[in-house]
Design a protein around this motif. Structure first.
Motif, PDB file in Angstrom:
ATOM      1  N   GLY A   1       0.791  -1.242   0.000  1.00 48.97           N
ATOM      2  CA  GLY A   1       0.000   0.000   0.000  1.00 48.97           C
ATOM      3  C   GLY A   1       0.816   1.281   0.000  1.00 48.97           C
ATOM      4  O   GLY A   1       0.692   2.122  -0.903  1.00 48.97           O
ATOM      5  N   ILE A   2       1.688   1.454   0.975  1.00 46.86           N
ATOM      6  CA  ILE A   2       2.388   2.743   1.089  1.00 46.86           C
ATOM      7  C   ILE A   2       3.428   2.908  -0.015  1.00 46.86           C
ATOM      8  O   ILE A   2       3.685   4.028  -0.471  1.00 46.86           O
ATOM      9  N   ALA A   3       3.994   1.784  -0.487  1.00 49.60           N
ATOM     10  CA  ALA A   3       4.968   1.886  -1.583  1.00 49.60           C
ATOM     11  C   ALA A   3       4.285   2.469  -2.826  1.00 49.60           C
ATOM     12  O   ALA A   3       4.878   3.288  -3.544  1.00 49.60           O
ATOM     13  N   GLY A   4       3.023   2.079  -3.067  1.00 49.40           N
ATOM     14  CA  GLY A   4       2.279   2.628  -4.211  1.00 49.40           C
ATOM     15  C   GLY A   4       2.099   4.136  -4.074  1.00 49.40           C
ATOM     16  O   GLY A   4       2.253   4.879  -5.043  1.00 49.40           O
ATOM     17  N   VAL A   5       1.791   4.584  -2.859  1.00 51.41           N
ATOM     18  CA  VAL A   5       1.638   6.035  -2.620  1.00 51.41           C
ATOM     19  C   VAL A   5       2.964   6.744  -2.926  1.00 51.41           C
ATOM     20  O   VAL A   5       3.002   7.756  -3.638  1.00 51.41           O
ATOM     21  N   HIS A   6       4.059   6.188  -2.425  1.00 50.00           N
ATOM     22  CA  HIS A   6       5.362   6.830  -2.659  1.00 50.00           C
ATOM     23  C   HIS A   6       5.725   6.815  -4.146  1.00 50.00           C
ATOM     24  O   HIS A   6       6.243   7.806  -4.674  1.00 50.00           O
ATOM     25  N   MET A   7       5.436   5.710  -4.811  1.00 48.34           N
ATOM     26  CA  MET A   7       5.820   5.648  -6.242  1.00 48.34           C
ATOM     27  C   MET A   7       4.963   6.595  -7.079  1.00 48.34           C
ATOM     28  O   MET A   7       5.460   7.195  -8.038  1.00 48.34           O
ATOM     29  N   ASP A   8       3.672   6.755  -6.721  1.00 48.78           N
ATOM     30  CA  ASP A   8       2.852   7.761  -7.426  1.00 48.78           C
ATOM     31  C   ASP A   8       3.488   9.138  -7.273  1.00 48.78           C
ATOM     32  O   ASP A   8       3.560   9.919  -8.228  1.00 48.78           O
ATOM     33  N   ASN A   9       3.951   9.444  -6.073  1.00 44.44           N
ATOM     34  CA  ASN A   9       4.586  10.751  -5.846  1.00 44.44           C
ATOM     35  C   ASN A   9       5.922  10.850  -6.582  1.00 44.44           C
ATOM     36  O   ASN A   9       6.241  11.893  -7.161  1.00 44.44           O
ATOM     37  N   LEU A  10       6.694   9.771  -6.576  1.00 42.26           N
ATOM     38  CA  LEU A  10       8.001   9.800  -7.261  1.00 42.26           C
ATOM     39  C   LEU A  10       7.830  10.049  -8.754  1.00 42.26           C
ATOM     40  O   LEU A  10       8.677  10.700  -9.379  1.00 42.26           O
ATOM     41  N   LYS A  11       6.709   9.566  -9.313  1.00 40.86           N
ATOM     42  CA  LYS A  11       6.487   9.772 -10.750  1.00 40.86           C
ATOM     43  C   LYS A  11       6.284  11.243 -11.100  1.00 40.86           C
ATOM     44  O   LYS A  11       6.418  11.634 -12.256  1.00 40.86           O
ATOM     45  N   THR A  12       5.952  12.069 -10.098  1.00 40.12           N
ATOM     46  CA  THR A  12       5.750  13.505 -10.369  1.00 40.12           C
ATOM     47  C   THR A  12       7.072  14.283 -10.248  1.00 40.12           C
ATOM     48  O   THR A  12       7.100  15.484 -10.491  1.00 40.12           O
ATOM     49  N   ILE A  13       8.156  13.616  -9.849  1.00 39.94           N
ATOM     50  CA  ILE A  13       9.440  14.323  -9.637  1.00 39.94           C
ATOM     51  C   ILE A  13      10.345  14.067 -10.839  1.00 39.94           C
ATOM     52  O   ILE A  13      10.599  12.912 -11.201  1.00 39.94           O
TER      53      ILE A  13
END
Ligand code: NAD
Length: 328
Positions: free
Chosen positions: A11-23
């Motif tokens: 779960g939380i890895a998906g949240v972090h990866m969604d955010n990483l895709k915006t960087i």
């Protein structure tokens, strides 16, 4: 390009990866999970090469940083592997399950001066930065908060990992979730607790096999600089609501932590702050910047501080279980 690897792709890895895709300039280069379905589905969404053993991933990939998003029982070995290869690591909270292991990891990180973050997300949120600025040099008088969630209802129990309900695996409601609030109280008050007292119950979902956590707990903290705090945490509420009120010298704030916004007054003037981006986004932005610059000011939570928060969660659990005040 900043090449990242992720260990534990739930779960939380998906949240972090969604955010990483915006960087910009970030490549999600490698993913590792022991659960093949989880790994396949995350590889489809985020790309990268897949591994079921973090040792293999760390040995084979040239990574600039690693995100450790496994359950808290999986901390020591992956951290050690990153230290051995000199890869900066982001460690999800809680820092470990037992304090003994936490202290062992702290000593290892300190001995190697290894660059790392621990994911106490509220410290990085943009909507709280103006509050932290106002508090500099001002006395807080009191803090009152609540964290309501539905996690004891049957639909939520089907959705959430079983580890959260077992104190031996996660620290339970206080050790896994209230620790965000406890950490924020420590960060805001710039103090550690001197005394704690807590009470709990389990009316909706009694304790039994697999459920050793309390479902509702009220606790109070006396910080060593005199600030007092009280918190009510429950998993027996049908909605999520996370709110903290704090007041002191010339200010009062209502932090809506669930909705990333703050209202209040400072020196008689209205005060408002909010964050548009997803709550964990600044944390990932700063971790990526830290990998690139190694600016120590970006490290708002390190392991040695994180286990102080963890120790406090254990004292609260102890107070609830033994029905007595704990002096720290
Ligand atoms: N900071 C936050 O706001 C926040 C929010 C949710 C969860 N968390 C924390 O993040 C961590 C993970 O939580 P989650 O909700 O994503 O859990 P999850 O169960 O959804 O995901 C964990 C993943 O780790 C994998 N895993 C377990 N052991 C592994 C190993 N040895 N190697 C590789 N993969 C392994 C599991 O198969 C699973 O896919 C927990 O410590 C939790 O407390 C933090």
């Amino acid at each position: 390009m900043t090449r990242l690897g992720v260990i534990g792709t739930g779960g939380i890895a998906g949240v972090h990866m969604d955010n990483l895709k915006t960087i910009s300039g970030v490549e999600i280069a490698a993913l590792c999970d022991i659960n093949p379905e989880q790994l396949t589905s995350k590889l489809e969404s985020y790309g990268g090469r897949g591994y079921n053993d973090f040792r293999e991933m760390i040995a084979q990939e040239a990574l600039d940083g690693v995100l450790l998003c496994t359950p808290p029982a999986v901390r020591y070995e992956p951290i050690k592997a990153c230290i051995e290869k000199g890869i900066p690591i982001f460690v999800e909270k809680p820092p470990s399950v037992t304090l003994e292991e936490g202290e062992k990891i702290r000593d290892l990180l300190q001995a190697h001066q290894h660059p790392h973050f621990v994911g106490f997300v509220f410290r990085w949120t943009r909507f709280l930065q103006p509050v932290f600025e106002v508090l500099k040099g001002r006395q807080i008088y009191g803090i009152q908060s609540h964290y309501f969630a539905d996690m004891m209802f049957p639909e939520a129990r089907a959705r959430c990992s079983h580890i959260y309900y077992d104190k031996a695996l996660s620290g339970g409601m206080i050790g896994d979730q209230a620790l965000h609030i406890i950490d924020l109280i420590r960060w805001l008050s710039q103090a550690d607790a001197r005394r704690v007292t807590g009470f709990g119950n389990n009316f909706l979902c009694p304790k039994g096999p697999g459920i050793t956590t309390e479902e509702t707990v009220a606790f109070q903290l006396q910080m060593d600089n005199g600030v007092v705090a009280n918190h009510l945490h429950t998993w027996a509420f049908p909605r999520w609501e996370i709110v903290m009120n704090l007041f002191g010298q010339g200010f009062n704030f209502r932090l809506n932590l669930g909705e990333s916004k703050v209202t209040g007054q400072v020196d008689g003037k209205e005060f408002e702050a909010a964050q548009e981006s997803q709550m964990h986004c600044p944390l990932m932005e700063d971790f990526v910047e830290f990998i690139r610059t190694r600016n120590p000011e970006l490290v708002k939570s390190d392991y040695s501080d994180a286990i102080k928060t963890q120790a406090l969660t254990q004292a609260i659990n102890q107070s609830v279980e033994q029905e007595k005040m704990i002096d720290l």
